[in-house]
Write a protein that holds these residues in place. Structure first.
Motif, PDB file in Angstrom:
ATOM      1  N   SER A  62      76.123  19.284  91.220  1.00 32.71           N
ATOM      2  CA  SER A  62      75.646  20.317  91.314  1.00 32.71           C
ATOM      3  C   SER A  62      75.099  20.620  93.082  1.00 32.71           C
ATOM      4  O   SER A  62      74.073  19.963  93.343  1.00 32.71           O
ATOM      5  CB  SER A  62      74.386  20.707  90.467  1.00 32.71           C
ATOM      6  N   ALA A  94      73.945  21.831  96.504  1.00 33.89           N
ATOM      7  CA  ALA A  94      72.552  22.752  97.046  1.00 33.89           C
ATOM      8  C   ALA A  94      72.835  23.881  97.666  1.00 33.89           C
ATOM      9  O   ALA A  94      72.189  24.997  97.595  1.00 33.89           O
ATOM     10  CB  ALA A  94      71.653  21.596  97.482  1.00 33.89           C
ATOM     11  N   ALA A 112      71.886  10.618  96.646  1.00 33.64           N
ATOM     12  CA  ALA A 112      70.909  11.657  96.772  1.00 33.64           C
ATOM     13  C   ALA A 112      70.577  11.781  98.532  1.00 33.64           C
ATOM     14  O   ALA A 112      70.696  10.831  99.053  1.00 33.64           O
ATOM     15  CB  ALA A 112      69.708  11.553  96.134  1.00 33.64           C
ATOM     16  N   HIS A 169      68.358  20.204  92.371  1.00 39.90           N
ATOM     17  CA  HIS A 169      69.820  20.282  92.524  1.00 39.90           C
ATOM     18  C   HIS A 169      70.084  21.840  92.624  1.00 39.90           C
ATOM     19  O   HIS A 169      69.198  22.685  92.146  1.00 39.90           O
ATOM     20  CB  HIS A 169      70.739  19.620  91.582  1.00 39.90           C
ATOM     21  N   ASN A 225      67.412  16.271  97.547  1.00 41.67           N
ATOM     22  CA  ASN A 225      68.561  16.860  96.880  1.00 41.67           C
ATOM     23  C   ASN A 225      69.328  15.876  96.147  1.00 41.67           C
ATOM     24  O   ASN A 225      69.806  14.745  96.679  1.00 41.67           O
ATOM     25  CB  ASN A 225      69.153  17.558  98.064  1.00 41.67           C
ATOM     26  N   SER A 226      69.362  16.175  94.646  1.00 39.82           N
ATOM     27  CA  SER A 226      70.335  15.052  94.026  1.00 39.82           C
ATOM     28  C   SER A 226      71.485  15.777  93.626  1.00 39.82           C
ATOM     29  O   SER A 226      71.529  16.284  92.292  1.00 39.82           O
ATOM     30  CB  SER A 226      69.506  14.753  92.920  1.00 39.82           C
ATOM     31  N   PRO A 227      72.434  16.297  94.228  1.00 42.66           N
ATOM     32  CA  PRO A 227      73.740  16.879  93.864  1.00 42.66           C
ATOM     33  C   PRO A 227      74.588  16.100  92.829  1.00 42.66           C
ATOM     34  O   PRO A 227      75.239  16.457  92.037  1.00 42.66           O
ATOM     35  CB  PRO A 227      74.487  17.189  95.211  1.00 42.66           C
ATOM     36  N   ILE A 233      74.370  14.321  89.809  1.00 44.47           N
ATOM     37  CA  ILE A 233      73.578  14.237  88.707  1.00 44.47           C
ATOM     38  C   ILE A 233      73.947  13.203  87.591  1.00 44.47           C
ATOM     39  O   ILE A 233      73.288  12.468  87.146  1.00 44.47           O
ATOM     40  CB  ILE A 233      73.692  15.617  88.085  1.00 44.47           C
ATOM     41  N   GLU A 244      65.084  22.661  88.606  1.00 44.86           N
ATOM     42  CA  GLU A 244      66.484  23.056  88.416  1.00 44.86           C
ATOM     43  C   GLU A 244      66.331  24.428  87.742  1.00 44.86           C
ATOM     44  O   GLU A 244      65.607  24.865  86.940  1.00 44.86           O
ATOM     45  CB  GLU A 244      67.304  22.020  87.838  1.00 44.86           C
ATOM     46  N   LEU A 294      68.512  17.772  85.016  1.00 47.17           N
ATOM     47  CA  LEU A 294      68.068  16.690  85.811  1.00 47.17           C
ATOM     48  C   LEU A 294      66.897  15.991  85.360  1.00 47.17           C
ATOM     49  O   LEU A 294      66.757  14.871  85.499  1.00 47.17           O
ATOM     50  CB  LEU A 294      68.347  17.218  87.119  1.00 47.17           C
TER      51      LEU A 294
END
Lengths: 278, 315
Positions: free
Chosen positions: B143, B145, B188, B202, B225-227, B229, B251, B259
């Motif tokens: 996902s 950002a 991340a 995300h 930011n954790s695109p 997952i 989220e 997440l």
């Protein structure tokens, strides 16, 4: 190379015996569908109409076979084994922990293109494969085997429209129309009525045949390969649990959970009788 | 190293369509299987320039997913494009069997995810897509950002060996990820260093975390930011929480299976004596509205809700 019809008949008997033996060993398994589709699969793999390479299963020249009705795995496993894809030893481990031979057909088994079990998806996958070949100008064929019960699924008809739109003339769908599904006859559960007319209306080339008569199956397959524009369906009228008279055409043998020694012997002896009168 | 939020809004969908069309020149194996949403996914140009590689299935999510699998099993790199509310949901069982179980390299692109869908309402707001995809083996879940990150993700997905799910949103939104950062599967990015509380999120909503920091001068936030997952960058997240002992996940998705619920078990496995709060949609359907910020506010995901959550957690 002329095709020897008695060789096909004998191979079918051997495959049916394999199916019974594997179910007996495992204690349970699908019965009616594997037995009804046996003659169709034997016709494919023991004629010169389908191109495959047992010692090089992923050869890019091969035709591709997609078993959409994954519960017919037992028939395909036996046929692939007898066609030389793997050793007989593998058959004896059917559905045991860590066996390659999963209860529903599994793509890690040599010769298997696609894992299935959840019904209605294989015709679309085969259409995607046939489309890729068409784009790449490859002349090989993709052949799917679906069941009649599977045609309850809307996705099959989505695939039928799609194959017509893209003129997938090298896609052949063989329908094992054995008249039963897990909970009853297809006419009780969800009538298909005139399946041939439905496919015809969807723009397919349609053949309807006796799915146990080898000369007819072979002749129809060779006609099917001549299609220039339309995708082809071969509606094969078959008998559920073909070869075991006391089980034939009875939906209760769709699958069997207590296939003990006594029942196994009875089924095998009926099959052997059939063998004598071949 | 605080990320800058652009004043201008950028469309993730345009970034997707343009980048994919550009990459398709160099990659003759790229195919699109479209479910009658080519304009919406900004693929009109792709469809014109690469007519032969643009496959239109019509409104048939199940057939489309399995056709995509058939193409992928024939060596094609396939993008299956639709709205997240339809694909992956109407065709989840097909994705499970024909794509994941069969190891068919299909990249499922679900647009219009989250609440950012303008007037369209609950039927078109996918708040469950990450949960659906996370539950499956043998697929990666991403996902991004912002539009900037979408551009970087695509070459990685084309190179990658596995099926993937890519989540996009409808509305345009600011860019705020580092223009110089690269995208790596399972990594991340720390958008801002801090010491008191970690926010991991995300999608475009993560921008709110950066904005909140400006209002809360006395609290030092670390914003991640954790695109990626699935797989998740456990190391970066745990290292941060070990330092701050306070974690908020943010989220635009249901709390179930999102997440936050991917991270929570990490804190059970690695007892850090940390406090955690999950900011997400709390088990309800969305609705229509013409300003996604208002929708975020309504569902407790907006800036004020985030401020309150931070203060409560630090009490």
């Amino acid at each position: 190379m002329p095709i020897n019809l008695s060789h096909l008949k004998n191979t079918s008997l051997d495959v049916r015996a394999d199916i019974l033996t594997m179910i007996n060993k495992a204690g349970s398994g699908h019965l009616a569908g594997p037995l009804s589709s046996t003659d169709l699969l034997v016709s494919l793999y023991f004629s010169n109409l389908f191109n495959f390479y047992p010692t090089d299963p992923k050869n890019p020249q091969r035709d591709r076979f997609v078993l959409s009705a994954g519960h017919l795995a037992l028939a395909l496993y036996s046929v692939l084994c007898r066609a030389g894809f793997f050793d007989e030893e593998l058959l004896s481990g059917f559905s045991q922990l860590k066996s390659l031979l999963q209860g529903h057909v599994y793509h890690h088994v040599p010769g298997v293109e696609y894992s299935s079990g959840s019904l209605g998806q294989g015709l679309s996958v085969a259409a995607g494969m046939a489309l890729a070949d068409k784009k790449d100008r490859k002349k090989r064929f993709t052949i799917a085997l679906t069941s009649d019960g599977e045609h309850n699924q809307g996705q099959v008809w989505e695939a039928a429209m799609f194959a017509n739109k893209y003129s997938l003339s090298r896609l052949i769908n063989i329908v094992d129309k054995n008249g039963i599904q897990i909970g009853g006859t297809t006419s009780q559960i969800m009538p298909l009525d005139d399946l041939a007319s439905k496919y015809h209306e969807f723009g397919w080339q349609v053949y309807e045949i006796n799915g146990h008569h080898f000369p007819t199956i072979l002749r129809t397959l060779s006609y099917a390969k001549e299609s220039k524009e339309k995708p082809v369906v071969i509606i094969a009228n078959t008998v559920a649990a073909k070869g075991i008279p006391y089980m034939e055409a009875n939906y209760k043998y769709h699958d069997i959970k207590d296939f003990d020694q006594e029942k196994f012997k009875k089924a095998l002896s009926q099959l052997n009788k059939l063998s004598k009168f071949k | 190293m605080t990320s800058k939020i652009t004043k201008k809004n950028y469309s993730m969908r345009s970034a997707f369509g343009k980048t994919l069309t550009r990459l398709a020149s160099a990659h003759p194996n790229i195919y699109v299987v479209d479910i009658d949403l080519k304009d919406s996914l900004k693929l009109t140009d792709f469809a014109k320039r690469f007519k032969s590689r643009f496959i239109e299935t019509g409104v048939s999510e199940q057939n489309a997913a399995a056709v995509a699998a058939g193409l992928a099993l024939s060596g094609k790199t396939v993008f299956l494009t639709s709205y997240a509310a339809f694909s992956p949901s109407l065709n989840w069982g097909v994705i499970r069997q024909s794509i994941c179980y069969n190891q068919a390299k299909v990249i499922i692109v679900g647009s219009h995810a989250g609440l950012m869908t303008d007037e369209q309402g609950a039927t078109h707001q996918s708040l469950e897509d990450i949960a659906l995809m996370r539950a499956l083996p043998d697929i990666d879940v991403f996902s991004p950002a912002d539009a900037r990150q979408v551009k970087k993700i695509l070459p990685t997905l084309i190179r990658g060996p596995r099926p993937a799910y890519l989540r996009l949103v409808r509305a345009s939104a600011p860019n705020f990820t580092d223009p110089k950062s690269s995208f790596t599967i399972g990594k991340a990015q720390v958008l801002k260093r801090g010491t008191d509380l970690t926010i991991v999120g995300h999608g475009p909503i993560l921008k709110n975390a950066l904005l909140v920091q400006k209002d809360l001068k006395n609290i030092s936030l670390e914003i991640i930011n954790s695109p990626s997952i699935q797989p998740l960058d456990e190391k970066t997240i745990l290292t941060s929480v070990k330092k701050t002992r306070h974690l908020i996940t943010l989220e635009d998705h249901q709390v179930e299976g999102g997440l936050g619920e991917a991270i929570a078990p990490l804190l059970l496995k690695n007892p850090l004596n940390a406090k955690m709060k999950l900011l997400a949609v709390q088990d309800e359907f969305g609705q229509s509205a013409h300003d996604y910020e208002k929708l975020w506010d309504h569902y407790g995901l907006g800036i004020e809700s985030l401020k309150t959550a931070i203060k409560e957690l630090l009490k």
